[in-house]
Design a protein around this motif. Structure first.
Motif, PDB file in Angstrom:
ATOM      1  N   ASN A 104       0.786  -1.174   0.115  1.00  0.00           N
ATOM      2  CA  ASN A 104       0.076   0.076  -0.125  1.00  0.00           C
ATOM      3  C   ASN A 104       0.942   1.032  -0.025  1.00  0.00           C
ATOM      4  O   ASN A 104       0.507   2.197  -0.805  1.00  0.00           O
ATOM      5  N   LEU A 105       1.912   1.381   0.947  1.00  0.00           N
ATOM      6  CA  LEU A 105       2.760   2.486   0.842  1.00  0.00           C
ATOM      7  C   LEU A 105       3.540   2.795  -0.278  1.00  0.00           C
ATOM      8  O   LEU A 105       3.788   3.605  -0.738  1.00  0.00           O
ATOM      9  N   ASP A 106       4.043   1.688  -1.059  1.00  0.00           N
ATOM     10  CA  ASP A 106       4.614   1.559  -2.163  1.00  0.00           C
ATOM     11  C   ASP A 106       3.839   2.457  -3.376  1.00  0.00           C
ATOM     12  O   ASP A 106       4.274   2.945  -4.398  1.00  0.00           O
ATOM     13  N   LEU A 107       2.451   2.537  -3.225  1.00  0.00           N
ATOM     14  CA  LEU A 107       1.679   3.012  -4.138  1.00  0.00           C
ATOM     15  C   LEU A 107       1.804   4.419  -4.157  1.00  0.00           C
ATOM     16  O   LEU A 107       1.441   5.373  -5.064  1.00  0.00           O
ATOM     17  N   THR A 108       2.178   4.890  -2.825  1.00  0.00           N
ATOM     18  CA  THR A 108       2.552   6.719  -3.037  1.00  0.00           C
ATOM     19  C   THR A 108       3.757   6.969  -3.494  1.00  0.00           C
ATOM     20  O   THR A 108       3.864   8.272  -3.376  1.00  0.00           O
ATOM     21  N   ASP A 109       4.529   6.113  -3.716  1.00  0.00           N
ATOM     22  CA  ASP A 109       5.962   6.624  -4.603  1.00  0.00           C
ATOM     23  C   ASP A 109       5.728   7.421  -5.690  1.00  0.00           C
ATOM     24  O   ASP A 109       4.682   7.168  -6.258  1.00  0.00           O
ATOM     25  N   ILE A 110       6.534   8.324  -6.076  1.00  0.00           N
ATOM     26  CA  ILE A 110       6.595   9.150  -7.091  1.00  0.00           C
ATOM     27  C   ILE A 110       6.248   8.370  -8.509  1.00  0.00           C
ATOM     28  O   ILE A 110       5.304   8.476  -9.305  1.00  0.00           O
ATOM     29  N   VAL A 111       6.956   7.146  -8.695  1.00  0.00           N
ATOM     30  CA  VAL A 111       6.773   6.305  -9.608  1.00  0.00           C
ATOM     31  C   VAL A 111       6.735   4.855  -8.915  1.00  0.00           C
ATOM     32  O   VAL A 111       7.705   4.049  -9.069  1.00  0.00           O
ATOM     33  N   PRO A 112       5.556   4.351  -8.685  1.00  0.00           N
ATOM     34  CA  PRO A 112       5.438   3.350  -7.821  1.00  0.00           C
ATOM     35  C   PRO A 112       5.461   2.252  -8.869  1.00  0.00           C
ATOM     36  O   PRO A 112       5.582   2.247 -10.165  1.00  0.00           O
ATOM     37  N   GLU A 113       5.948   0.838  -8.199  1.00  0.00           N
ATOM     38  CA  GLU A 113       6.156  -0.217  -9.258  1.00  0.00           C
ATOM     39  C   GLU A 113       4.853  -0.784  -9.508  1.00  0.00           C
ATOM     40  O   GLU A 113       4.772  -1.400 -10.732  1.00  0.00           O
ATOM     41  N   TYR A 114       3.893  -0.776  -8.845  1.00  0.00           N
ATOM     42  CA  TYR A 114       2.359  -1.142  -9.364  1.00  0.00           C
ATOM     43  C   TYR A 114       1.751   0.298  -9.290  1.00  0.00           C
ATOM     44  O   TYR A 114       1.697   1.010  -8.210  1.00  0.00           O
ATOM     45  N   SER A 115       1.019   0.541 -10.357  1.00  0.00           N
ATOM     46  CA  SER A 115       0.129   1.900 -10.420  1.00  0.00           C
ATOM     47  C   SER A 115      -1.110   1.813 -10.844  1.00  0.00           C
ATOM     48  O   SER A 115      -1.401   0.844 -11.825  1.00  0.00           O
ATOM     49  N   PHE A 116      -2.328   2.333 -10.004  1.00  0.00           N
ATOM     50  CA  PHE A 116      -3.515   2.177 -10.558  1.00  0.00           C
ATOM     51  C   PHE A 116      -3.861   3.258 -11.677  1.00  0.00           C
ATOM     52  O   PHE A 116      -4.889   3.293 -12.330  1.00  0.00           O
ATOM     53  N   PHE A 117      -2.801   3.887 -11.905  1.00  0.00           N
ATOM     54  CA  PHE A 117      -3.051   5.069 -13.083  1.00  0.00           C
ATOM     55  C   PHE A 117      -2.625   4.374 -14.485  1.00  0.00           C
ATOM     56  O   PHE A 117      -1.559   4.900 -15.138  1.00  0.00           O
ATOM     57  N   ASP A 118      -3.460   3.355 -15.141  1.00  0.00           N
ATOM     58  CA  ASP A 118      -3.331   2.997 -16.174  1.00  0.00           C
ATOM     59  C   ASP A 118      -4.674   2.864 -16.833  1.00  0.00           C
ATOM     60  O   ASP A 118      -5.326   1.990 -16.572  1.00  0.00           O
ATOM     61  N   ALA A 119      -4.707   3.745 -17.984  1.00  0.00           N
ATOM     62  CA  ALA A 119      -6.106   3.721 -18.648  1.00  0.00           C
ATOM     63  C   ALA A 119      -6.365   2.536 -19.308  1.00  0.00           C
ATOM     64  O   ALA A 119      -7.387   2.108 -19.678  1.00  0.00           O
ATOM     65  N   GLU A 120      -5.290   1.817 -19.860  1.00  0.00           N
ATOM     66  CA  GLU A 120      -5.279   0.783 -20.752  1.00  0.00           C
ATOM     67  C   GLU A 120      -5.823  -0.504 -19.986  1.00  0.00           C
ATOM     68  O   GLU A 120      -6.045  -1.543 -20.375  1.00  0.00           O
ATOM     69  N   TRP A 121      -5.425  -0.394 -18.765  1.00  0.00           N
ATOM     70  CA  TRP A 121      -5.454  -1.750 -17.822  1.00  0.00           C
ATOM     71  C   TRP A 121      -6.310  -1.140 -16.500  1.00  0.00           C
ATOM     72  O   TRP A 121      -5.713  -1.253 -15.479  1.00  0.00           O
TER      73      TRP A 121
END
Length: 437
Positions: free
Chosen positions: A284-301
């Motif tokens: 969860n905290l990794d999601l707050t990184d400037i460039v996270p390894e996993y991102s919910f900001f992916d319009a294609e997926w």
């Protein structure tokens, strides 16, 4: 990411996705994730502020064109049922479905699921009702983005009876997983569950030729860890479960390697098993990184979830740094740093929140007020929260301090727990004014 590469995924034979049934395992007790699983199943635990863990495998299926999905449930399943029913609805003119199969008593048996294989076995009559050729079996507590069409394509092209997804891992992680051994042809020849013996670990290491085939450094010391993701042919699944074996990873797969054509699908993208409090917290905290390894900001997926129609969040003079703020929040003159704030969170002035997950609430205070002696729902004035997970509907009164500093890494108390050095305030807990955890 595989999401970006999905456009180049090799074409499947016509109708393959329609002839594939996805089965998501959602029935485990989730003891490693306690107390977050005290009142809910693992797949129903909130993730990333506004999602649930089960949204990840379901979204991967939908984005891969798979529209026939069963979710198997057993423990504390009410909130999971409610979430799935509210989130995933298809129109009446579609053959698509996402259905729940809860553990039940039948004339054939009355026991709970004894493992993943037993859960599938007990529901086999439903899985065989339609002419599915392939069965994709998924875990309900992992964070990853995978195009299952690539997995199905390799499975069909190789002529395998079973294909399982594997993830290259470092030597330090080997003891946490079932480790597979295969050659460049990807046919699995050996399985060892959580090896620790040095000689065995040396034998199970991925070969230089295999590393080169997957575009990795030939000198790397990597091992193939099972991801708990399997594809079975229809007749193979029926045959493999014509026994009393309880679990796929511990029993069915090791036996099948000796008797059948079992292949590895090597996945190199981000994947995290979030079945423990520490893994869940870190992911969860990794999601707050400037460039996270996993991102919910992916319009294609995209990751799908329950559309709640909440208002946009109000920020009244707060200081935010690497924070995720979900819908329907009100944050007043607080300081937030590297934190995830869930839906309907109320954070009062003077509060300081660092390295924490605030899961929010299922309702606003005016919709379901507490008793007069209870503090308001949310985080009160001048509170300090550090390295903590605050579960839903918690009421934290003014001046409370919540931190694991100076405490054991694991501890059970009346209204809070410490797991892996993380303070967890359970759902609906009340923390009095000035209380120091």
């Amino acid at each position: 990411m595989l999401a970006k590469a999905s456009m180049s995924t090799p074409a499947l034979p016509p109708g393959t996705t329609q002839r594939t049934l996805a089965i998501i395992m959602g029935g485990g007790a989730g003891t490693r994730l306690f107390p977050l699983t005290k009142d809910r199943s693992k797949p129903a635990v909130p993730l990333g502020g506004k999602y649930r863990i089960v949204d990840i495998p379901i979204s991967n299926c939908l984005n891969s064109g798979l529209r026939s999905i069963y979710v198997l449930t057993q423990f504390n399943s009410m909130s999971l049922h409610r979430h799935i029913q509210a989130s995933y609805k298809f129109d009446n003119f579609s053959r698509s479905f996402i259905d729940i199969l809860a553990a039940q008593q039948t004339p054939e048996g009355s026991q709970w699921y004894q493992g993943t294989a037993d859960a599938v076995r007990q529901n086999m009559r439903y899985f065989l009702e339609r002419p599915f050729d392939y069965y994709l079996i998924l875990s309900g507590d992992q964070l990853y983005r995978m195009d299952f069409r690539a997995l199905l394509h390799q499975h069909i092209e190789s002529g395998a009876d079973i294909t399982l997804a594997t993830k290259p891992v470092q030597r330090t992680q080997v003891s946490e997983f079932g480790i597979m051994q295969s050659g460049v042809d990807l046919r699995i020849t050996r399985f060892v569950e959580k090896p620790t013996d040095e000689s065995i670990m040396g034998e199970m290491k991925m070969t230089a030729d295999l590393l080169a085939a997957i575009d990795s450094d030939r000198e790397a010391e990597l091992y193939q860890a099972s991801m708990g993701i399997y594809v079975f042919n229809r007749d193979v699944l029926v045959s493999c479960l014509d026994n009393q074996l309880a679990d796929f990873g511990k029993h069915v797969i090791p036996q099948s390697i000796q008797e059948r054509h079992v292949n590895a699908f090597i996945f190199k993208g981000y994947w995290e098993d979030i079945g423990t409090v520490r893994a869940f917290y870190d992911a969860n905290l990794d999601l707050t990184d400037i460039v996270p390894e996993y991102s919910f900001f992916d319009a294609e997926w995209p990751v799908y979830t329950h559309p709640r129609f909440l208002p946009g969040s109000k920020i009244n003079g707060a200081t935010l740094r690497q924070a995720i703020i979900s819908d329907g929040c009100i944050i007043s003159d607080a300081h937030l740093e590297r934190s995830v704030v869930g839906i309907r969170s109320i954070i009062q002035s003077g509060a300081t929140i660092r390295n924490s997950i605030i899961m929010g609430a299922d309702y606003f205070e005016q919709d379901r007020p507490g008793t007069p002696e209870q503090p308001l729902i949310g985080v009160g004035r001048n509170c300090v929260i550090d390295r903590a997970i605050i579960d839903k509907n918690a009421r934290i009164a003014d001046g409370a301090v919540i931190t694991p500093e100076g405490k054991p890494s694991n501890l059970d108390s009346e209204n809070y727990f410490i797991r892996d050095g993380i303070v967890v305030v359970p759902k609906n807990a009340v923390i009095p004014a000035g209380f120091w955890i």
